[in-house]
Design an enzyme around this catalytic site. Structure first.
Site, PDB file in Angstrom:
ATOM      1  CE1 TYR A  33      -3.988   0.615   4.971  1.00  0.00           C
ATOM      2  CE2 TYR A  33      -5.452   2.499   4.923  1.00  0.00           C
ATOM      3  CZ  TYR A  33      -4.185   1.968   4.991  1.00  0.00           C
ATOM      4  OH  TYR A  33      -3.083   2.799   5.069  1.00  0.00           O
ATOM      5  CE  LYS A  35      -2.665  -2.115  11.104  1.00  0.00           C
ATOM      6  NZ  LYS A  35      -1.679  -1.151  10.563  1.00  0.00           N
ATOM      7  CE1 TYR A  57      -4.313  -6.568  10.848  1.00  0.00           C
ATOM      8  CE2 TYR A  57      -2.037  -5.803  11.000  1.00  0.00           C
ATOM      9  CZ  TYR A  57      -3.315  -5.724  10.442  1.00  0.00           C
ATOM     10  OH  TYR A  57      -3.560  -4.778   9.471  1.00  0.00           O
ATOM     11  CB  SER A  84      -7.027  -2.917   9.589  1.00  0.00           C
ATOM     12  OG  SER A  84      -7.674  -4.095   9.181  1.00  0.00           O
ATOM     13  CB  ILE A  88      -0.977  -0.026   1.198  1.00  0.00           C
ATOM     14  CG1 ILE A  88      -1.867  -1.267   1.099  1.00  0.00           C
ATOM     15  CG2 ILE A  88      -1.820   1.246   1.249  1.00  0.00           C
ATOM     16  CD1 ILE A  88      -2.679  -1.586   2.317  1.00  0.00           C
TER      17      ILE A  88
HETATM   18  C1  WQD Z   1     -10.889 -12.851   2.119  1.00  0.00           C
HETATM   19  C2  WQD Z   1     -11.932 -13.937   1.927  1.00  0.00           C
HETATM   20  C3  WQD Z   1     -11.563 -15.893   3.253  1.00  0.00           C
HETATM   21  C4  WQD Z   1      -7.838 -17.062   1.213  1.00  0.00           C
HETATM   22  C5  WQD Z   1      -7.355 -10.055   6.042  1.00  0.00           C
HETATM   23  C6  WQD Z   1      -6.915  -9.617   7.385  1.00  0.00           C
HETATM   24  C7  WQD Z   1      -7.274  -8.181   7.587  1.00  0.00           C
HETATM   25  C8  WQD Z   1      -6.725  -7.343   6.456  1.00  0.00           C
HETATM   26  C9  WQD Z   1      -7.139  -7.881   5.093  1.00  0.00           C
HETATM   27  C10 WQD Z   1      -4.725  -6.215   7.113  1.00  0.00           C
HETATM   28  C11 WQD Z   1     -12.363 -14.601   3.222  1.00  0.00           C
HETATM   29  C12 WQD Z   1     -11.424 -16.220   1.766  1.00  0.00           C
HETATM   30  C13 WQD Z   1      -8.976 -16.386   1.610  1.00  0.00           C
HETATM   31  C14 WQD Z   1      -7.946 -18.339   0.612  1.00  0.00           C
HETATM   32  C15 WQD Z   1     -10.338 -18.206   0.810  1.00  0.00           C
HETATM   33  N1  WQD Z   1      -5.326  -7.268   6.525  1.00  0.00           N
HETATM   34  N2  WQD Z   1     -10.209 -16.954   1.402  1.00  0.00           N
HETATM   35  N3  WQD Z   1      -9.196 -18.865   0.431  1.00  0.00           N
HETATM   36  O1  WQD Z   1      -9.453 -12.335   6.011  1.00  0.00           O
HETATM   37  O2  WQD Z   1     -10.954 -10.568   4.966  1.00  0.00           O
HETATM   38  O3  WQD Z   1      -8.740  -9.910   5.912  1.00  0.00           O
HETATM   39  O4  WQD Z   1      -6.736  -9.250   5.060  1.00  0.00           O
HETATM   40  O5  WQD Z   1      -5.267  -5.262   7.622  1.00  0.00           O
HETATM   41  O6  WQD Z   1      -6.713  -7.755   8.804  1.00  0.00           O
HETATM   42  O7  WQD Z   1      -7.639 -10.390   8.321  1.00  0.00           O
HETATM   43  O8  WQD Z   1      -8.836 -11.236   3.808  1.00  0.00           O
HETATM   44  O9  WQD Z   1      -7.980 -12.158   1.695  1.00  0.00           O
HETATM   45  O10 WQD Z   1      -7.504 -13.418   3.850  1.00  0.00           O
HETATM   46  O11 WQD Z   1      -9.822 -13.406   2.916  1.00  0.00           O
HETATM   47  O12 WQD Z   1     -11.453 -18.703   0.631  1.00  0.00           O
HETATM   48  O13 WQD Z   1      -6.944 -19.009   0.231  1.00  0.00           O
HETATM   49  O14 WQD Z   1     -11.369 -14.974   1.123  1.00  0.00           O
HETATM   50  O15 WQD Z   1     -12.257 -16.933   3.948  1.00  0.00           O
HETATM   51  O16 WQD Z   1     -13.739 -14.888   3.126  1.00  0.00           O
HETATM   52  P1  WQD Z   1      -9.593 -11.103   5.215  1.00  0.00           P
HETATM   53  P2  WQD Z   1      -8.440 -12.591   3.050  1.00  0.00           P
END
Ligand code: WQD
Length: 337
Positions: free
Chosen positions: A176, A152, A148, A124, A12
């Site tokens: 975010y 924040k 984590y 976040s 970012i």
């Molecule tokens: C998105 C969706 C998963 C991987 C995380 C952090 C958060 C922020 C953003 C920093 C969910 C699904 C994921 C995979 C899947 N980071 N998924 N298979 O969990 O919303 O947020 O990143 O600030 O703090 O928690 O993002 O991309 O991990 O998941 O099905 O291999 O995709 O279950 O529904 P998330 P993500």
């Protein structure tokens, strides 16, 4: 006058560096490269066509960071630097609390010494925890589910209390949602270490053949197609939200928390289908059990960003998928040369 970007070589941070320069402001980047690569700074310079001042500095190193303030006229700070892996934070909580809080303490001390009052913090949506009260509004009670997220949350509280005790401060807490995609050049992008935790980088590595198939974590959520719903926003839109926040902070005092999201929730399978459509390919996937700690649905109420910052996300999910794949195709091994 320059904007100091801590963690400015990160995913970012590097995109924000470009948008701040595009807006006619100067930047100074500090990064210890714990979660980023010096090559990203070379790519930023290639995109903007000139050198960008950057220092290999750890934000917890007060002496080294003081030198940056001494050598540059800093007029606002955007604080990206910090550890950000949810799973790692559960395994190594003290490392996360020390690094992610000490860096803020060090910055605030030097900002006081050098008379810098504008602080934009990289927060976040994770501070909303697993609340089902979507769309998330900024005044929603917050609570976190991993160290984590707590770093924040704690940084937000530290900054609120500090700004209350120091009325000259202007603090903007940017929450975010799920940033994805990459600069249209394909020269910079998300470059996670090892097997990606996040959805889009994992999808990109499946599309490139580096990984066999996507594991969809659960299709039994109370959502339209049963898979998790998130508010994905293009990283360039997110970067432009920072430019708007820097300008807003100049004429504002006190602390404001502001969501940066599109306000639209898309499911995992929505993203998979958009990726296939945008890039004319088929993405193999299997349905696996839910991932512990995941919630069903998360997306932003983005009203406040529009009202206070005059910012709304412009790019579509297909734009995000196209640009993410463009980065992956051009950089199959990320920033490794
Ligand atoms: C998105 C969706 C998963 C991987 C995380 C952090 C958060 C922020 C953003 C920093 C969910 C699904 C994921 C995979 C899947 N980071 N998924 N298979 O969990 O919303 O947020 O990143 O600030 O703090 O928690 O993002 O991309 O991990 O998941 O099905 O291999 O995709 O279950 O529904 P998330 P993500």
């Amino acid at each position: 006058m320059s904007v100091l970007l801590t963690g400015g070589a990160g995913y970012i941070g590097s995109h924000t560096c470009i948008e701040i320069l595009n807006a006619g402001m100067d930047v100074v980047v500090v990064d210890n490269y714990a979660n980023s690569s010096p090559i990203a700074m070379k790519r930023v310079e290639e995109i903007v066509g000139h050198e960008v001042k950057h220092y290999a500095v750890d934000c917890c190193d007060e002496a080294a960071l003081r030198k940056v303030f001494e050598e540059n006229k800093i007029d606002s700070v955007v604080h990206f630097a910090g550890y950000k892996a949810v799973g790692e934070s559960v395994r190594k909580p003290l490392m996360y609390y020390k690094n992610n809080l000490d860096s803020t303490f060090t910055l605030l001390s030097l900002m006081k010494e050098f008379g810098v009052t504008d602080f934009i913090f990289s927060s976040s949506a994770t501070v909303y925890g697993l609340s089902e009260a979507v769309p998330y509004k900024e005044d929603l009670p917050t609570g976190c589910i991993n160290p984590y997220g707590w770093t924040k949350f704690m940084n937000e509280q530290i900054l609120r209390d500090y700004a209350f005790a120091n009325p000259e401060m202007s603090v903007v807490l940017l929450r975010y949602f799920n940033p994805i995609g990459a600069h249209e050049s394909g020269l910079i992008g998300d470059d996670p270490e090892g097997i990606p935790n996040n959805l889009m980088p994992y999808v990109c590595q499946v599309a490139s053949g580096k990984l066999e198939k996507l594991h969809v974590f659960g299709n039994d959520y109370p959502t339209p197609d049963g898979t998790g719903v998130r508010d994905y926003l293009h990283v360039v839109d997110l970067a432009q939200g920072h430019v708007a926040a820097i300008k807003y902070a100049k004429d504002h005092k006190g602390t404001e928390a502001i969501n940066l999201g599109t306000g639209i929730g898309y499911s995992v399978l929505d993203l998979v289908h958009a990726f296939e459509e945008a890039n004319d390919l088929t993405l193999p996937y299997v349905i696996d059990p839910r991932r512990p700690g995941d919630g069903a649905t998360s997306y932003a109420d983005s009203t406040k960003a529009k009202e206070l910052l005059g910012w709304t996300a412009k790019k579509t999910l297909v734009d995000m998928c196209r640009d993410a794949w463009n980065w992956q195709k051009k950089n199959p091994r990320g920033y490794e040369e």
